[in-house]
Scaffold this motif. Sequence first.
Motif, short mmCIF file in Angstrom:
data_model
loop_
_atom_site.label_atom_id
_atom_site.label_comp_id
_atom_site.label_asym_id
_atom_site.label_seq_id
_atom_site.Cartn_x
_atom_site.Cartn_y
_atom_site.Cartn_z
N SER A 70 -28.51 -28.47 23.69
CA SER A 70 -28.13 -28.72 22.31
C SER A 70 -26.65 -29.01 22.17
O SER A 70 -26.21 -29.65 21.22
N HIS A 71 -25.87 -28.52 23.13
CA HIS A 71 -24.42 -28.77 23.14
C HIS A 71 -24.03 -29.85 24.15
O HIS A 71 -22.85 -30.04 24.41
N HIS A 72 -25.04 -30.53 24.73
CA HIS A 72 -24.80 -31.60 25.70
C HIS A 72 -23.98 -31.10 26.89
O HIS A 72 -23.05 -31.77 27.36
N ILE A 73 -24.34 -29.90 27.36
CA ILE A 73 -23.63 -29.26 28.46
C ILE A 73 -24.23 -29.69 29.79
O ILE A 73 -25.45 -29.74 29.96
N THR A 74 -23.38 -30.01 30.76
CA THR A 74 -23.82 -30.27 32.12
C THR A 74 -24.20 -28.95 32.79
O THR A 74 -23.46 -27.98 32.73
N ILE A 75 -25.36 -28.94 33.45
CA ILE A 75 -25.90 -27.70 34.03
C ILE A 75 -25.93 -27.79 35.54
O ILE A 75 -26.39 -28.78 36.11
N TRP A 76 -25.47 -26.72 36.18
CA TRP A 76 -25.58 -26.54 37.62
C TRP A 76 -26.65 -25.47 37.88
O TRP A 76 -26.70 -24.47 37.16
N THR A 77 -27.49 -25.68 38.89
CA THR A 77 -28.48 -24.66 39.23
C THR A 77 -28.67 -24.58 40.74
O THR A 77 -28.26 -25.48 41.48
N ASP A 78 -29.29 -23.49 41.17
CA ASP A 78 -29.54 -23.22 42.59
C ASP A 78 -31.01 -22.84 42.71
O ASP A 78 -31.43 -21.79 42.22
N LEU A 79 -31.80 -23.70 43.38
CA LEU A 79 -33.24 -23.48 43.49
C LEU A 79 -33.62 -22.62 44.69
O LEU A 79 -34.80 -22.29 44.88
N HIS A 80 -32.65 -22.28 45.53
CA HIS A 80 -32.87 -21.42 46.71
C HIS A 80 -33.96 -22.00 47.61
O HIS A 80 -33.88 -23.15 48.01
N ASP A 81 -35.00 -21.23 47.91
CA ASP A 81 -36.02 -21.66 48.87
C ASP A 81 -37.20 -22.34 48.17
O ASP A 81 -38.37 -22.07 48.47
N TYR A 82 -36.90 -23.24 47.27
CA TYR A 82 -37.91 -24.03 46.56
C TYR A 82 -38.79 -24.77 47.57
O TYR A 82 -38.29 -25.30 48.57
N ASP A 83 -40.10 -24.81 47.29
CA ASP A 83 -41.04 -25.41 48.24
C ASP A 83 -41.46 -26.84 47.90
O ASP A 83 -42.31 -27.42 48.58
#
Length: 296
Positions: A150-163
């Motif tokens: 809603s604030h047009h924020i850029t997001i960083w994420t870490d999926l770890h051991d995603y399959d």
Amino acid sequence: MKKVFNIGGVSFNSVIHLDEFPNPIPTTIHHCKFKETVGNTGAGKAVTLAKLGFDVTFHSLIGDDIYAEKIKLYLDQPNLKFIHDIDLNGTERHLNLMNKKGERISIFMNPMTDEPNIEYNKFDEVIKKSDFVVVNVSNYCRNVLPVCKSHHITIWTDLHDYDGHSEYHQDFIAASDYIFLSSDNLKDYKIFMKKMIDRGKKLVVCTHGRKGATLLSQNGWIEVSAIKNYKVKDTNGAGDAFFSGFLYGFAKGCSLEKCMQYGTISGGLCIQSDFIASESLSSEILEQEYLKFYTK
């Protein structure tokens, strides 16, 4: 100081070190190295980023118990503001079995509540004032994703051991612009990375433990090797340290290759520590190690 809002993931863990994982048969193990310590992905990033000079606000859930007090004491560090909501289920706790290869079996003895009663709009101001927003894949954090958007924020994420298939991760994948993960459970990681860039992600970084790390952006692939000089004491927190070292370089406007090198150093320093962040880590140490390994 660049401001970071980092949400999700703190626990108080029991960590057992064994030469090898036990066979799936009844047995007795008479001797092992054992410790209790703060862990989890949000805490690992929060502490490492604070040590690297970021102004960090970290939110997570904790119980009203002795483990929460231990967490608050550990997170009482320079550059780090810990804000929290109370989890009525108590503080999250893990049992981590580690072998001499640095591999881990993690048992969630007391996971955090999936859907706590939180007013997510209370994060509006800290999100808007932050230079970087990091949303970890704790279930409750998916509810902050619409606030960021809603604030047009850029997001960083870490999926770890995603399959490559887990439905649990899909909201985080869809909302994020910068994605980190490991190749532990994703052998065709390059296919996934290419798909993410085709979907408009800014970049994807996949770590491979002792085999280094891979980055893909719109400008192509970058591969970095692990630094063999760092001897493994405990691999808990290494992925979060890599993420934090990368973000350190990114915030300084460094090339993506140099960001990957900073990440490699930060992760290497972490595995030499008994904790989720190297006790001696600082931006000065990171720069010294960079000169040692990447300049001639």
